[in-house]
Design a protein around this motif. Structure first.
Motif, mmCIF file in Angstrom:
data_model
loop_
_atom_site.group_PDB
_atom_site.id
_atom_site.type_symbol
_atom_site.label_atom_id
_atom_site.label_comp_id
_atom_site.label_asym_id
_atom_site.label_seq_id
_atom_site.Cartn_x
_atom_site.Cartn_y
_atom_site.Cartn_z
ATOM 1 N N UNK A 142 0.840 -1.187 0.000
ATOM 2 C CA UNK A 142 0.000 0.000 0.000
ATOM 3 C C UNK A 142 0.883 1.248 0.000
ATOM 4 N N UNK A 143 0.549 2.190 -0.884
ATOM 5 C CA UNK A 143 1.282 3.451 -0.951
ATOM 6 C C UNK A 143 0.876 4.352 0.209
ATOM 7 N N UNK A 144 1.868 4.849 0.926
ATOM 8 C CA UNK A 144 1.607 5.762 2.044
ATOM 9 C C UNK A 144 1.571 7.189 1.504
ATOM 10 N N UNK A 145 0.541 7.966 1.777
ATOM 11 C CA UNK A 145 0.480 9.348 1.287
ATOM 12 C C UNK A 145 1.744 10.124 1.670
ATOM 13 N N UNK A 146 2.217 10.950 0.739
ATOM 14 C CA UNK A 146 3.480 11.659 0.943
ATOM 15 C C UNK A 146 3.437 12.593 2.148
ATOM 16 N N UNK A 147 2.269 13.175 2.435
ATOM 17 C CA UNK A 147 2.171 14.150 3.525
ATOM 18 C C UNK A 147 1.740 13.517 4.847
ATOM 19 N N UNK A 148 1.728 12.172 4.924
ATOM 20 C CA UNK A 148 1.309 11.502 6.155
ATOM 21 C C UNK A 148 2.521 11.282 7.050
ATOM 22 N N UNK A 149 2.459 11.798 8.281
ATOM 23 C CA UNK A 149 3.541 11.664 9.248
ATOM 24 C C UNK A 149 3.331 10.371 10.032
ATOM 25 N N UNK A 150 4.243 9.422 9.852
ATOM 26 C CA UNK A 150 4.102 8.140 10.539
ATOM 27 C C UNK A 150 4.286 8.275 12.045
#
Length: 292
Positions: free
Chosen positions: A253-261
């Motif tokens: 699954x691609x993680x959104x670029x602006x999502x802070x893990x």
């Protein structure tokens, strides 16, 4: 899903696929598309006849093939520049005889020539008999014969060129695939089952060479009452982001670029009913916190 390596794809395109490769192609559309593209080149290289009506390629095409294959000066000339009808002797065109038929006729004529009669009588043959060719024959120019031989070799040369194109394409595709698949694991966690479930799993965050991130999730089972959905959840268990549904025992699954893990470190696989409600069902199968 692990894709076939470039050398296996090239063998499949050449019709030499093994049982495991064939089974993989039955379930992988991406590898099947690559093999189909390579098969077009193989088919063109194995074709020995040239369809009528095709335009004559420019001489630069043969120059490129000649340079790529490292051929010698004997075949440097463009094969399409040789016209077999124009190079054929006039005797052949007029009588319709092939070179082999004409050679047989010449041998028969020589068998009954005056030189044989001179041998029987013991007299010496005249200079005209020694120097004159048999009546009705025309010497075949060596240059024309050489060009016809080169023209007959054209399908084999083009076949070798097509094979080189297949290998070059497979090599280029393989390099691009390797570069695209290079990734680094930047976070991972073992997923533990929640009550009423006994499955196990693992989640990894891969940093791709292009800068993107992927969440790779594996699970020991794939059973669910509805469908399984993968989430990234905040520690307060109130904020969450759905990454998509999961089929089988592995999903990417691609993680959104602006999502802070750091804000969404919890990986969750839920059992969702087919009720049209996009929110979390509250029924989690596996869960774990990423070690960032």
């Amino acid at each position: 899903m692990q894709h076939l390596p470039p050398e296996a794809l090239a063998l499949c395109a050449l019709g030499e696929a093994g049982p495991q490769d064939t089974a993989h192609l039955d379930n992988c559309a991406e590898c099947t598309a690559e093999v189909t593209a390579l098969q077009r080149v193989v088919t063109a290289g194995r074709t020995t006849s040239v369809p009528e009506g095709l335009p004559r390629p420019p001489s630069s095409v043969w120059d490129s093939i000649h340079a790529r294959l490292g051929l010698g000066d004997a075949v440097r000339a463009d094969p399409f520049d040789a016209d077999p009808l124009a190079a054929a002797p006039s005797g052949e065109a007029a009588s319709g005889e092939t070179p082999s038929d004409e050679a047989a006729s010449n041998e028969a004529a020589q068998a009954s020539s005056p030189s044989d009669k001179n041998a029987e009588t013991g007299s010496a043959p005249s200079p005209a008999t020694l120097q004159s060719p048999p009546t009705g024959s025309t010497p075949v120019p060596l240059e024309a014969a050489r060009k016809r031989r080169e023209r007959r070799r054209l399908p084999q040369v083009l076949g070798a060129a097509a094979a080189a194109v297949v290998l070059a394409a497979a090599g280029t595709w393989g390099v691009s695939r390797i570069l695209a698949d290079r990734s680094e694991v930047i976070a991972a966690v073992e997923l533990a089952p929640l009550p009423a479930y006994s499955e196990t799993g693992r989640a990894e965050v891969d940093q791709r060479s292009d800068g993107g991130r992927e969440l790779v999730v594996t699970a020991s089972g794939s059973d669910a009452q509805g469908f399984r959905e993968v989430w990234l959840i905040a520690p307060d268990v109130q904020r969450m982001v759905s990454l998509g549904t999961m089929e089988g025992t592995e999903g990417r699954f691609t993680i959104p670029a602006n999502l802070d893990l750091d804000e969404y470190p919890i990986v969750d696989i839920s059992d969702e009913p087919f009720d049209g409600n996009p929110t979390h069902s509250g029924d989690s199968i596996l869960r774990g916190v990423l070690e960032l």
